[in-house]
Design a protein around this motif. Structure first.
Motif, PDB file in Angstrom:
ATOM      1  N   TYR A  16     -75.114  28.617  49.221  1.00  0.00           N
ATOM      2  CA  TYR A  16     -75.979  27.617  50.179  1.00  0.00           C
ATOM      3  C   TYR A  16     -77.105  27.931  49.849  1.00  0.00           C
ATOM      4  O   TYR A  16     -78.088  27.032  50.486  1.00  0.00           O
ATOM      5  N   ASP A  17     -77.854  29.133  49.679  1.00  0.00           N
ATOM      6  CA  ASP A  17     -79.128  29.515  49.754  1.00  0.00           C
ATOM      7  C   ASP A  17     -79.620  30.494  48.724  1.00  0.00           C
ATOM      8  O   ASP A  17     -78.648  31.052  47.896  1.00  0.00           O
ATOM      9  N   GLY A  18     -80.680  31.125  48.630  1.00  0.00           N
ATOM     10  CA  GLY A  18     -81.200  32.021  47.421  1.00  0.00           C
ATOM     11  C   GLY A  18     -81.180  31.350  46.156  1.00  0.00           C
ATOM     12  O   GLY A  18     -81.129  30.125  46.206  1.00  0.00           O
ATOM     13  N   ASP A  19     -81.335  32.222  45.249  1.00  0.00           N
ATOM     14  CA  ASP A  19     -81.640  31.576  43.612  1.00  0.00           C
ATOM     15  C   ASP A  19     -79.809  31.487  43.241  1.00  0.00           C
ATOM     16  O   ASP A  19     -79.251  32.213  42.823  1.00  0.00           O
ATOM     17  N   THR A  20     -79.494  30.124  43.764  1.00  0.00           N
ATOM     18  CA  THR A  20     -77.955  29.848  43.364  1.00  0.00           C
ATOM     19  C   THR A  20     -77.489  30.339  42.319  1.00  0.00           C
ATOM     20  O   THR A  20     -76.362  30.744  41.928  1.00  0.00           O
ATOM     21  N   SER A  21     -78.130  29.570  41.445  1.00  0.00           N
ATOM     22  CA  SER A  21     -77.749  29.551  39.723  1.00  0.00           C
ATOM     23  C   SER A  21     -77.671  30.993  39.095  1.00  0.00           C
ATOM     24  O   SER A  21     -76.650  31.448  38.563  1.00  0.00           O
ATOM     25  N   ALA A  22     -78.584  31.871  39.365  1.00  0.00           N
ATOM     26  CA  ALA A  22     -78.541  33.172  39.000  1.00  0.00           C
ATOM     27  C   ALA A  22     -77.393  34.099  39.647  1.00  0.00           C
ATOM     28  O   ALA A  22     -76.682  34.841  39.293  1.00  0.00           O
ATOM     29  N   ALA A  23     -77.429  33.709  41.042  1.00  0.00           N
ATOM     30  CA  ALA A  23     -76.344  34.307  42.092  1.00  0.00           C
ATOM     31  C   ALA A  23     -74.911  34.056  41.418  1.00  0.00           C
ATOM     32  O   ALA A  23     -74.203  34.931  41.376  1.00  0.00           O
ATOM     33  N   LEU A  24     -74.584  32.922  41.212  1.00  0.00           N
ATOM     34  CA  LEU A  24     -73.135  32.515  40.641  1.00  0.00           C
ATOM     35  C   LEU A  24     -72.997  33.231  39.167  1.00  0.00           C
ATOM     36  O   LEU A  24     -71.821  33.491  39.227  1.00  0.00           O
ATOM     37  N   VAL A  25     -74.041  33.143  38.391  1.00  0.00           N
ATOM     38  CA  VAL A  25     -73.544  33.644  37.302  1.00  0.00           C
ATOM     39  C   VAL A  25     -73.384  35.121  37.339  1.00  0.00           C
ATOM     40  O   VAL A  25     -72.486  35.787  36.728  1.00  0.00           O
ATOM     41  N   ALA A  26     -74.166  35.979  38.138  1.00  0.00           N
ATOM     42  CA  ALA A  26     -74.056  37.369  38.588  1.00  0.00           C
ATOM     43  C   ALA A  26     -72.720  37.612  39.074  1.00  0.00           C
ATOM     44  O   ALA A  26     -71.934  38.595  38.938  1.00  0.00           O
ATOM     45  N   ALA A  27     -72.275  36.683  39.803  1.00  0.00           N
ATOM     46  CA  ALA A  27     -70.930  36.804  40.848  1.00  0.00           C
ATOM     47  C   ALA A  27     -69.887  36.870  39.815  1.00  0.00           C
ATOM     48  O   ALA A  27     -68.978  37.621  39.817  1.00  0.00           O
ATOM     49  N   GLN A  28     -69.807  35.695  38.798  1.00  0.00           N
ATOM     50  CA  GLN A  28     -68.942  35.683  37.864  1.00  0.00           C
ATOM     51  C   GLN A  28     -68.636  36.709  37.023  1.00  0.00           C
ATOM     52  O   GLN A  28     -67.687  37.336  36.700  1.00  0.00           O
ATOM     53  N   GLN A  29     -69.908  37.247  36.602  1.00  0.00           N
ATOM     54  CA  GLN A  29     -69.760  38.449  35.709  1.00  0.00           C
ATOM     55  C   GLN A  29     -69.274  39.660  36.475  1.00  0.00           C
ATOM     56  O   GLN A  29     -68.734  40.423  35.814  1.00  0.00           O
ATOM     57  N   GLU A  30     -69.462  39.990  37.434  1.00  0.00           N
ATOM     58  CA  GLU A  30     -68.835  40.913  38.558  1.00  0.00           C
ATOM     59  C   GLU A  30     -67.396  40.770  38.440  1.00  0.00           C
ATOM     60  O   GLU A  30     -66.548  41.901  37.991  1.00  0.00           O
ATOM     61  N   VAL A  31     -66.757  39.592  38.517  1.00  0.00           N
ATOM     62  CA  VAL A  31     -65.266  39.407  38.687  1.00  0.00           C
ATOM     63  C   VAL A  31     -64.749  39.826  37.116  1.00  0.00           C
ATOM     64  O   VAL A  31     -63.695  40.387  36.991  1.00  0.00           O
ATOM     65  N   ASN A  32     -65.404  39.202  36.212  1.00  0.00           N
ATOM     66  CA  ASN A  32     -65.203  39.596  34.807  1.00  0.00           C
ATOM     67  C   ASN A  32     -64.979  41.020  34.474  1.00  0.00           C
ATOM     68  O   ASN A  32     -64.286  41.699  33.765  1.00  0.00           O
ATOM     69  N   ARG A  33     -65.992  41.652  34.985  1.00  0.00           N
ATOM     70  CA  ARG A  33     -66.296  42.988  34.760  1.00  0.00           C
ATOM     71  C   ARG A  33     -65.424  44.033  35.477  1.00  0.00           C
ATOM     72  O   ARG A  33     -64.644  44.799  34.850  1.00  0.00           O
ATOM     73  N   LEU A  34     -64.869  43.679  36.651  1.00  0.00           N
ATOM     74  CA  LEU A  34     -63.734  44.275  37.545  1.00  0.00           C
ATOM     75  C   LEU A  34     -62.168  44.014  36.772  1.00  0.00           C
ATOM     76  O   LEU A  34     -61.533  44.625  36.675  1.00  0.00           O
ATOM     77  N   GLU A  35     -62.221  42.824  36.189  1.00  0.00           N
ATOM     78  CA  GLU A  35     -61.002  42.378  35.819  1.00  0.00           C
ATOM     79  C   GLU A  35     -60.710  43.244  34.509  1.00  0.00           C
ATOM     80  O   GLU A  35     -59.719  43.625  33.956  1.00  0.00           O
ATOM     81  N   ALA A  36     -61.896  43.658  33.717  1.00  0.00           N
ATOM     82  CA  ALA A  36     -61.820  44.237  32.772  1.00  0.00           C
ATOM     83  C   ALA A  36     -61.444  45.794  32.833  1.00  0.00           C
ATOM     84  O   ALA A  36     -60.880  46.420  32.062  1.00  0.00           O
ATOM     85  N   LEU A  37     -61.897  46.142  34.033  1.00  0.00           N
ATOM     86  CA  LEU A  37     -61.394  47.595  34.556  1.00  0.00           C
ATOM     87  C   LEU A  37     -59.926  47.630  35.113  1.00  0.00           C
ATOM     88  O   LEU A  37     -59.202  48.647  34.944  1.00  0.00           O
ATOM     89  N   TRP A  38     -59.459  46.580  35.948  1.00  0.00           N
ATOM     90  CA  TRP A  38     -58.317  46.655  36.449  1.00  0.00           C
ATOM     91  C   TRP A  38     -57.120  45.772  35.978  1.00  0.00           C
ATOM     92  O   TRP A  38     -55.760  45.710  36.596  1.00  0.00           O
ATOM     93  N   SER A  39     -57.146  45.033  34.979  1.00  0.00           N
ATOM     94  CA  SER A  39     -56.316  44.300  34.411  1.00  0.00           C
ATOM     95  C   SER A  39     -55.160  45.217  33.794  1.00  0.00           C
ATOM     96  O   SER A  39     -55.190  46.390  33.182  1.00  0.00           O
ATOM     97  N   ARG A  40     -53.759  44.802  33.991  1.00  0.00           N
ATOM     98  CA  ARG A  40     -52.662  45.531  33.246  1.00  0.00           C
ATOM     99  C   ARG A  40     -52.408  45.147  31.949  1.00  0.00           C
ATOM    100  O   ARG A  40     -51.658  45.583  31.164  1.00  0.00           O
ATOM    101  N   THR A  41     -53.080  43.960  31.572  1.00  0.00           N
ATOM    102  CA  THR A  41     -52.665  43.449  30.207  1.00  0.00           C
ATOM    103  C   THR A  41     -53.732  43.722  29.032  1.00  0.00           C
ATOM    104  O   THR A  41     -53.437  43.489  27.926  1.00  0.00           O
ATOM    105  N   ARG A  42     -54.811  44.067  29.724  1.00  0.00           N
ATOM    106  CA  ARG A  42     -55.831  44.525  28.679  1.00  0.00           C
ATOM    107  C   ARG A  42     -55.932  46.126  28.340  1.00  0.00           C
ATOM    108  O   ARG A  42     -55.867  46.894  29.086  1.00  0.00           O
TER     109      ARG A  42
END
Ligand code: ADP
Ligand code: MG
Length: 363
Positions: A47-73
């Motif tokens: 709802y505030d801050g630099d929303t577009s950069a924040a959302l890109v960074a947030a999704q990147q974090e989830v992708n980074r963690l999935e790459a660490l924690w996935s059982r299928t990769r």
């Protein structure tokens, strides 16, 4: 992407506690990102801050963690840990994975192994081990002999070792063991998403990471977010109640209705009682936890679903331990809904017409 939104929204609502339907974004600079990760639909509204950069960074974090924690990769920390189970190798893991394994072990110990992060061999025997998108996932009812042979592999927790240089390794002691962090990983990601958002000036946001809702700050109008709690018996998007959520709290729901299959007229769901190897039959339809730590909210919604109403309320009433610091919504097969007193103020109950009754549980 636009075309998919109605579908994505309905999925988000089905996944336990849905993001607030009463979250007006009109007149604000709110920005929402929907994406698929960790085998589920996720959405983040800032709802505030630099929303577009924040959302890109947030999704990147989830992708980074999935790459660490996935059982299928095959290259993930968890896959490498599992590949070396029992061979004595201390597998290098990232600090995020060490922290996740430690939080999972704490929940496992405190819940008497109702939450079990090394349940993968049993999950696989039921065909729940592979992701929903895996075409090879075959659900089946394993024999008692098969389960009895696997249960000894589900009790010894991963050993995490910290090196002097800040690096970590982990090992599973027994051959055939495997970690499955599906009951905690999505919740654990929320803490990293919040950090990514905050780093871009976001102070108010709502995160929906597959059954786990985190409310950073509050709504643009200054009021708490409203979170829907799903009616576990509803075939459509029915919901039982809404609760108020704000100030960084996370709401996590676990229920047998989320993933299941039928065989010979019997329904088998995906939350396993580690003491039997069979789907938990505790008399509960769903458990919702509200907690400050999103990983613990996630792990304990699963654990309390296994433990059942009486034990859950006993832990909450005891005034000691992790559950005592949470708020709970327990839905029984008899359609009784137990809501702990900290949620009373923001509660709107909608379950009467569907046959539910509720009571506020007090200490
Ligand atoms: P979901 O992941 O569907 O939102 P949960 O948070 O309740 O729901 O986690 C269920 C997942 O956790 C299962 O798909 C499985 O990977 C794993 N799991 C099942 N039973 C247990 C258990 N007793 N302890 C720990 N993890 C479990
Ligand atoms: Mg969980």
């Amino acid at each position: 992407m636009k075309r998919l939104l109605p579908l994505l929204l309905s999925c988000a609502l089905l996944a336990g506690c849905g993001a607030g339907q009463a979250s007006p974004s009109a007149g604000t600079d709110a920005d929402t990102q929907y994406f698929f990760a960790m085998d589920t639909i996720m959405s983040i509204t800032a709802y505030d801050g630099d929303t577009s950069a924040a959302l890109v960074a947030a999704q990147q974090e989830v992708n980074r963690l999935e790459a660490l924690w996935s059982r299928t990769r095959p290259e993930s920390d968890v896959s490498r840990l599992n590949d070396h189970a029992g061979d004595g190798t201390a597998v290098p893991i990232q600090p995020e994975t060490a922290r996740l394994l430690e939080t999972a072990a704490a929940a496992a110990q405190e819940s008497g192994l109702a939450f079990d992060p090394v349940l993968a061999p049993v999950m696989d025997a039921w065909g729940f081990g592979l992701t929903e998108s895996e075409t090879t996932a075959v659900h089946r009812v394993p024999s008692q002999e098969e389960l009895s042979a696997l249960l000894p592999l589900t009790r010894d927790l991963p050993q995490v070792t910290a090196g002097e240089d800040g690096s970590y390794t982990a090992a599973l002691p027994l051959t055939g063991q495997a970690a499955d962090l599906g009951g905690i990983a999505k919740g654990a990601s929320a803490a990293y998403v919040v950090d990514a958002l905050t780093a871009h000036g976001v102070e108010n946001a709502i995160l929906s990471l597959g059954g786990n809702i985190t409310a950073l700050g509050h709504r643009p109008d200054g009021r708490p977010f409203q979170v829907l709690v799903t009616d576990p018996l509803a075939s459509e998007d029915g919901y039982l109640c809404t609760i108020a959520l704000e100030g960084g709290l996370t709401c996590s729901t676990s229920g047998g209705y989320e993933r299941y299959f039928e065989s010979d007229g019997v329904t088998y769901h995906h939350i396993i009682d580690p003491s039997t190897g069979y789907p938990a039959q505790s008399g509960l339809l769903s458990v919702t936890t509200v907690a400050a730590d999103p990983a613990l909210a996630d792990a304990w919604s699963t654990a309390l679903f296994v433990l059942g109403r009486d034990r859950a309320l006993e832990l909450w009433r005891s005034g000691e331990g992790t559950v005592a610091g949470m708020e709970l919504i327990l839905v029984t097969q008899g359609q009784q809904v137990y809501v702990t007193q900290g949620l009373e103020e923001g509660l709107q109950f909608h379950g009467e017409e569907a046959g539910y009754t509720y009571e506020i549980v007090r200490r």
